[in-house]
Design a protein around this motif. Structure first.
Motif, PDB file in Angstrom:
ATOM      1  N   SER A 151       0.838  -1.209   0.000  1.00  0.00           N
ATOM      2  CA  SER A 151       0.000   0.000   0.000  1.00  0.00           C
ATOM      3  C   SER A 151       0.873   1.260   0.000  1.00  0.00           C
ATOM      4  N   PRO A 152       0.855   2.031  -1.080  1.00  0.00           N
ATOM      5  CA  PRO A 152       0.141   1.851  -2.342  1.00  0.00           C
ATOM      6  C   PRO A 152       0.553   0.544  -3.033  1.00  0.00           C
ATOM      7  N   GLY A 157      -1.462   0.649  -7.994  1.00  0.00           N
ATOM      8  CA  GLY A 157      -1.123   2.027  -7.666  1.00  0.00           C
ATOM      9  C   GLY A 157      -1.932   2.657  -6.557  1.00  0.00           C
ATOM     10  N   ASN A 158      -2.976   1.982  -6.072  1.00  0.00           N
ATOM     11  CA  ASN A 158      -3.867   2.595  -5.083  1.00  0.00           C
ATOM     12  C   ASN A 158      -3.477   2.219  -3.660  1.00  0.00           C
ATOM     13  N   SER A 289      -4.279   6.490  -9.011  1.00  0.00           N
ATOM     14  CA  SER A 289      -2.953   6.114  -8.517  1.00  0.00           C
ATOM     15  C   SER A 289      -2.526   6.976  -7.344  1.00  0.00           C
ATOM     16  N   ASP A 290      -1.921   6.331  -6.340  1.00  0.00           N
ATOM     17  CA  ASP A 290      -1.259   7.007  -5.239  1.00  0.00           C
ATOM     18  C   ASP A 290       0.242   6.736  -5.287  1.00  0.00           C
ATOM     19  N   LEU A 294       1.056   4.633 -13.390  1.00  0.00           N
ATOM     20  CA  LEU A 294      -0.362   4.500 -13.711  1.00  0.00           C
ATOM     21  C   LEU A 294      -0.617   3.117 -14.292  1.00  0.00           C
ATOM     22  N   LEU A 295      -1.685   2.483 -13.848  1.00  0.00           N
ATOM     23  CA  LEU A 295      -2.144   1.243 -14.459  1.00  0.00           C
ATOM     24  C   LEU A 295      -3.244   1.620 -15.443  1.00  0.00           C
TER      25      LEU A 295
END
Length: 374
Positions: A151-152, A157-158, A289-290, A294-295
């Motif tokens: 995490s992220p 990415g979240n 995304s965090d 980016l996915l």
């Protein structure tokens, strides 16, 4: 109640660690005739003929106030991969014990388990890449020694929901719960390091590879109870972090404002890149995304990936990873690199005969059903 001794493999408790020359004498001054080093110097620029501090105390003293922990709560490893492996070896009996992972996630958790002949229990994330808390709790058994939460998360990415992490920490009193925060500098939330004194079963991983821009140094951070850190120091190689790496890490820690500036620039580029990708007809979803990547779900991920490779724009094809059907993972580059990526993507025509596919718009995107190819 959590007991580390009950979690560790029995022979680890009585293991006699290797005692290095720098363990027996920690002073900086003297005539050093104890470690069979070359007394004449080095064959390269700089003085590297002496072994480095095996416990990297100078770095830990500098790092502790930055992270809000005590130096004794820090383990430094050869990348995050070293503490990942050490945690498996310290707790899991081969052929008997297990770890729990939540795919899609960072692959080294499973690789380290496989190397050590440790079973892997998989509880997939939900379609929105969140923790299926009830399923995780139901999957924990007496043999579950390690529970991994990224995490992220990589590759989605979240951030994972904090209430789920806390629930697992409360419930898994016979396991270590590891929160891998390799990308935490890009997320607008506090680190779980602030909870170390509240949860003796909590371990937090971070890295110098991402926000600090030191991937080539291979330096990872592990934060845990002082009791667990002593065990990890007991079983690690004696001089696991080289002197040049230690020196460069100390230099970097004096430039925290520069790191913060780079993070801000990457976040700005991430937003701009996400907006531009959403405008492409070939893009179905840009996942929130965090992290510093980016996915992105494409109409034709394989074809897009191959064309990008032909144009020497390198991304990761994640389309065979669970819940990531049709997805490419794109690291946020410099503005020039991002412009090149977009220019190549705009060159692609007729990627699919379909023209009525929904356009991804981030949080409120029309999300197609995700099917695992793993």
């Amino acid at each position: 109640m959590f007991s580390l001794n009950n979690l560790l493999r029995p022979h680890i408790l009585t293991l006699m660690p290797y005692s290095s020359a720098r363990d027996e004498y920690t002073g900086k001054e003297g005539v050093f005739l104890d470690a069979n080093e070359n007394p004449l110097g080095s064959t390269t620029t700089g003085n590297y003929n002496r072994y480095p501090d095996p416990h990297q105390w100078a770095i830990k003293q500098r790092l502790a106030p930055i992270k809000g922990v005590r130096p004794e709560q820090i383990f430094l490893g050869n990348g995050s991969d070293e503490p990942i492996d050490l945690l498996v070896r310290a707790t899991c009996t081969p052929g008997t014990d297990s770890i729990l992972i939540m795919p899609p996630t960072y692959g080294m958790y499973e690789v380290s388990a496989a190397i050590n002949d440790v079973k892997v229990t998989k509880v997939p994330l939900t379609a929105d890449f969140l923790v299926d808390t009830d399923a995780v709790l139901a999957a924990i058994t007496d043999t579950t020694k390690l529970i991994w939460l990224c995490s992220p998360n990589n590759p989605s990415g979240n951030l994972l929901q904090p209430e789920s992490i806390r629930t697992i920490l409360d419930a898994a009193q016979q396991s270590l719960v590891i929160v891998d925060e390799a990308y935490i500098d890009f997320a607008d939330v506090p680190s779980w390091t602030s909870e170390l004194d509240n949860y003796p079963n909590l371990v937090v991983l971070q890295t110098f590879s991402k926000a600090w821009g030191l991937a080539a140094l291979r330096l990872g951070m592990c934060f845990a109870s002082e009791e667990l850190i002593r065990i990890m120091n007991k079983i690690k190689p004696p001089y696991n972090i080289s002197a040049p790496t230690q020196a460069l890490a100390l230099e970097a820690l004096g430039n925290e404002s520069e790191k913060n500036g780079m993070v801000a620039q990457i976040l700005a580029e991430r937003q701009s890149l996400a907006d531009e990708l959403r405008a492409l007809p070939m893009v179905q979803v840009v996942h929130p995304s965090d992290a510093n990547f980016l996915l992105v779900q494409f109409v034709d991920a394989k074809g897009t990936f191959e064309y990008l490779i032909e144009q020497q724009v390198i991304v990761r094809d994640r389309s065979n990873v669970k819940l990531c059907d049709g997805c490419l993972r794109i690291s946020v580059g410099t503005s020039t690199e991002n412009e090149r990526l977009m220019a190549v993507l705009r060159q692609i025509h007729d990627v699919s005969p379909a023209t009525d596919l929904p356009l991804g718009t981030g949080d409120d995107a029309t999300r197609p059903e995700l099917v695992s190819n793993a």
